[in-house]
Design a protein around this motif. Structure first.
Motif, PDB file in Angstrom:
ATOM      1  N   THR A 216       0.833  -1.197   0.000  1.00 51.23           N
ATOM      2  CA  THR A 216       0.000   0.000   0.000  1.00 51.23           C
ATOM      3  C   THR A 216       0.872   1.252   0.000  1.00 51.23           C
ATOM      4  N   ILE A 217       0.640   2.114  -0.982  1.00 54.60           N
ATOM      5  CA  ILE A 217       1.387   3.362  -1.120  1.00 54.60           C
ATOM      6  C   ILE A 217       0.644   4.492  -0.418  1.00 54.60           C
ATOM      7  N   LEU A 218       1.352   5.224   0.428  1.00 55.38           N
ATOM      8  CA  LEU A 218       0.858   6.445   1.043  1.00 55.38           C
ATOM      9  C   LEU A 218       1.842   7.553   0.627  1.00 55.38           C
ATOM     10  N   PRO A 219       1.522   8.308  -0.423  1.00 54.30           N
ATOM     11  CA  PRO A 219       2.499   9.239  -1.010  1.00 54.30           C
ATOM     12  C   PRO A 219       3.060  10.249  -0.022  1.00 54.30           C
ATOM     13  N   SER A 220       4.324  10.592  -0.229  1.00 55.87           N
ATOM     14  CA  SER A 220       4.978  11.589   0.629  1.00 55.87           C
ATOM     15  C   SER A 220       4.606  13.005   0.222  1.00 55.87           C
ATOM     16  N   ILE A 221       4.163  13.183  -1.020  1.00 53.98           N
ATOM     17  CA  ILE A 221       3.731  14.498  -1.503  1.00 53.98           C
ATOM     18  C   ILE A 221       2.384  14.332  -2.194  1.00 53.98           C
ATOM     19  N   ILE A 222       1.410  15.126  -1.778  1.00 51.81           N
ATOM     20  CA  ILE A 222       0.089  15.126  -2.409  1.00 51.81           C
ATOM     21  C   ILE A 222      -0.261  16.566  -2.755  1.00 51.81           C
ATOM     22  N   GLY A 223      -0.568  16.822  -4.010  1.00 53.37           N
ATOM     23  CA  GLY A 223      -0.887  18.186  -4.424  1.00 53.37           C
ATOM     24  C   GLY A 223      -0.418  18.460  -5.828  1.00 53.37           C
ATOM     25  N   GLY A 224       0.223  19.617  -6.006  1.00 51.00           N
ATOM     26  CA  GLY A 224       0.688  20.022  -7.319  1.00 51.00           C
ATOM     27  C   GLY A 224       2.070  20.640  -7.265  1.00 51.00           C
ATOM     28  N   TYR A 225       2.318  21.582  -8.145  1.00 51.56           N
ATOM     29  CA  TYR A 225       3.643  22.170  -8.296  1.00 51.56           C
ATOM     30  C   TYR A 225       4.152  22.785  -6.997  1.00 51.56           C
ATOM     31  N   ALA A 226       3.293  23.515  -6.300  1.00 52.88           N
ATOM     32  CA  ALA A 226       3.726  24.194  -5.064  1.00 52.88           C
ATOM     33  C   ALA A 226       4.192  23.187  -4.023  1.00 52.88           C
ATOM     34  N   GLU A 227       3.450  22.089  -3.853  1.00 45.48           N
ATOM     35  CA  GLU A 227       3.819  21.060  -2.872  1.00 45.48           C
ATOM     36  C   GLU A 227       5.096  20.335  -3.296  1.00 45.48           C
ATOM     37  N   ILE A 228       5.236  20.094  -4.592  1.00 39.85           N
ATOM     38  CA  ILE A 228       6.452  19.443  -5.090  1.00 39.85           C
ATOM     39  C   ILE A 228       7.661  20.342  -4.841  1.00 39.85           C
ATOM     40  N   LYS A 229       7.530  21.591  -5.153  1.00 44.19           N
ATOM     41  CA  LYS A 229       8.644  22.536  -5.007  1.00 44.19           C
ATOM     42  C   LYS A 229       9.105  22.649  -3.561  1.00 44.19           C
ATOM     43  N   SER A 230       8.187  22.532  -2.616  1.00 48.46           N
ATOM     44  CA  SER A 230       8.551  22.711  -1.205  1.00 48.46           C
ATOM     45  C   SER A 230       9.015  21.425  -0.527  1.00 48.46           C
ATOM     46  N   SER A 231       8.667  20.266  -1.100  1.00 47.03           N
ATOM     47  CA  SER A 231       8.936  19.011  -0.380  1.00 47.03           C
ATOM     48  C   SER A 231       9.711  17.961  -1.162  1.00 47.03           C
ATOM     49  N   LEU A 232      10.090  18.233  -2.403  1.00 47.44           N
ATOM     50  CA  LEU A 232      10.755  17.233  -3.239  1.00 47.44           C
ATOM     51  C   LEU A 232      12.083  16.790  -2.639  1.00 47.44           C
ATOM     52  N   GLU A 233      12.314  15.475  -2.626  1.00 41.15           N
ATOM     53  CA  GLU A 233      13.573  14.920  -2.141  1.00 41.15           C
ATOM     54  C   GLU A 233      13.791  13.553  -2.778  1.00 41.15           C
ATOM     55  N   ASN A 234      14.984  13.008  -2.568  1.00 45.73           N
ATOM     56  CA  ASN A 234      15.272  11.676  -3.090  1.00 45.73           C
ATOM     57  C   ASN A 234      14.202  10.675  -2.659  1.00 45.73           C
ATOM     58  N   GLY A 235      13.685   9.908  -3.616  1.00 47.38           N
ATOM     59  CA  GLY A 235      12.726   8.853  -3.297  1.00 47.38           C
ATOM     60  C   GLY A 235      11.289   9.290  -3.176  1.00 47.38           C
ATOM     61  N   SER A 236      10.997  10.565  -3.405  1.00 50.98           N
ATOM     62  CA  SER A 236       9.626  11.061  -3.241  1.00 50.98           C
ATOM     63  C   SER A 236       8.623  10.272  -4.086  1.00 50.98           C
ATOM     64  N   ILE A 237       7.450  10.060  -3.510  1.00 51.52           N
ATOM     65  CA  ILE A 237       6.314   9.509  -4.242  1.00 51.52           C
ATOM     66  C   ILE A 237       5.252  10.608  -4.267  1.00 51.52           C
ATOM     67  N   ILE A 238       4.899  11.047  -5.468  1.00 53.22           N
ATOM     68  CA  ILE A 238       4.051  12.227  -5.639  1.00 53.22           C
ATOM     69  C   ILE A 238       2.701  11.835  -6.211  1.00 53.22           C
ATOM     70  N   LEU A 239       1.642  12.159  -5.490  1.00 54.65           N
ATOM     71  CA  LEU A 239       0.285  11.975  -6.009  1.00 54.65           C
ATOM     72  C   LEU A 239      -0.222  13.341  -6.451  1.00 54.65           C
ATOM     73  N   LEU A 240      -0.360  13.514  -7.778  1.00 51.82           N
ATOM     74  CA  LEU A 240      -0.872  14.779  -8.289  1.00 51.82           C
ATOM     75  C   LEU A 240      -2.374  14.864  -8.059  1.00 51.82           C
ATOM     76  N   SER A 241      -2.824  15.958  -7.462  1.00 50.94           N
ATOM     77  CA  SER A 241      -4.250  16.163  -7.234  1.00 50.94           C
ATOM     78  C   SER A 241      -4.966  16.271  -8.578  1.00 50.94           C
ATOM     79  N   ASN A 242      -6.173  15.716  -8.645  1.00 55.38           N
ATOM     80  CA  ASN A 242      -6.923  15.710  -9.899  1.00 55.38           C
ATOM     81  C   ASN A 242      -7.134  17.103 -10.474  1.00 55.38           C
ATOM     82  N   ASP A 243      -7.334  18.088  -9.609  1.00 49.39           N
ATOM     83  CA  ASP A 243      -7.614  19.441 -10.094  1.00 49.39           C
ATOM     84  C   ASP A 243      -6.364  20.170 -10.573  1.00 49.39           C
ATOM     85  N   LYS A 244      -5.191  19.546 -10.389  1.00 50.70           N
ATOM     86  CA  LYS A 244      -3.947  20.212 -10.787  1.00 50.70           C
ATOM     87  C   LYS A 244      -3.199  19.470 -11.895  1.00 50.70           C
ATOM     88  N   ILE A 245      -3.730  18.309 -12.292  1.00 55.73           N
ATOM     89  CA  ILE A 245      -3.020  17.495 -13.280  1.00 55.73           C
ATOM     90  C   ILE A 245      -2.878  18.220 -14.611  1.00 55.73           C
TER      91      ILE A 245
END
Length: 272
Positions: A216-245
């Motif tokens: 079961t995956i529980l992503p470390s980043i959920i959201g869009g560009y702003a969340e990625i920019k503030s939290s991106l790191e090695n190994g990140s799993i990013i779930l893009l929010s439907n409204d931001k895809i």
């Protein structure tokens, strides 16, 4: 009786002969120049395994190690007659604390030793798939699509458009829906459908998926560009929010790649 004793004696002689020959060959091999060279350098090619990191009900996968397979390498190098490290053979060393032994925990990201990230998108009738594929394919970014069960049942043919990416089962999760959707994905796609997805901790999802031998995956980043920019790191799993895809996939991929990360499928990103 004499014939039986003779047979036993002959058998013992044959066994001893094989044993003795093997011992002699080992002595000879150990004195061989290539074998001496391999034994002198084997520690240089040893990579220690990295254990998975567990915190309560979450886990970050480990990384396999390796050791030089001296015997197999020696036999191969004797055939080619040269010590070439590109021809060396290795044995995999698994972590003592491994993902495989902790299937009932949430995976939050890949091991930080990996310079890759994974992008997850939930696929349903509201997803602008044409836009997603246009952006992802043009930028050679492998996307992990978690496709809703009902949408999959009505659009099985759509999997043909996703061959360059990875596809996994999504809600609603139940033993029956997982069996059906996973069988379809196995027959149509190249990846093994062994991952479930949840955006929040959900013990029901965790139990259903683990009982089906799925992680079961529980992503470390959920959201869009702003969340990625503030939290991106090695190994990140990013779930893009439907409204931001639609509007932020392009800029998000650019940002991730400009930071030096590759964008991987979960099959390699999480693998130990």
């Amino acid at each position: 009786m004499k014939n039986i004793l003779k047979s036993i004696g002959l058998l013992a002689l044959i066994v001893f002969s094989f044993f003795y020959t093997d011992k002699v060959m080992n002595v000879v091999n150990n004195q061989d120049e290539i074998m001496i060279k391999l034994k002198s350098i084997e520690d240089n090619y040893k990579i220690e395994a990295t254990d998975a990191t567990i915190s309560d009900d979450t886990i970050v996968p480990g990384i396999n190690g390796r050791v030089l397979d001296v015997e197999r390498t020696y036999k191969y190098l004797k055939q080619v007659g040269v010590v070439d490290e590109s021809l060396f053979k290795y044995k995999v060393v698994s972590p003592k604390v491994s993902l495989s032994n902790n299937i009932g925990k949430y995976i939050t990201k890949a091991n930080p030793k990996k310079d890759s990230v994974a992008i997850l998108i939930t696929l349903n009738s509201k997803t602008n798939l044409n836009k997603v594929l246009s952006v992802a394919n043009s930028k050679k970014a492998k996307i992990n699509f978690f496709i809703e069960y009902n949408y999959l049942m009505e659009n099985i043919a759509i999997l043909n458009e996703l061959k360059e990416h990875e596809v996994y089962s999504y809600i609603p999760y139940s033993p029956d829906t997982l069996i059906i959707s996973n069988n379809i994905i196995k027959n149509k796609m190249y990846n093994e459908p062994i991952y479930c997805l949840t955006s929040t901790k959900d013990i029901k999802v965790l139990n259903i998926c683990s009982s089906s031998n799925m992680y079961t995956i529980l992503p470390s980043i959920i959201g869009g560009y702003a969340e990625i920019k503030s939290s991106l790191e090695n190994g990140s799993i990013i779930l893009l929010s439907n409204d931001k895809i639609t509007n932020e996939l392009d800029i998000s991929i650019n940002y991730i790649k400009n930071k030096g990360y590759s964008i991987s499928g979960l099959s390699s990103h999480i693998s130990e």
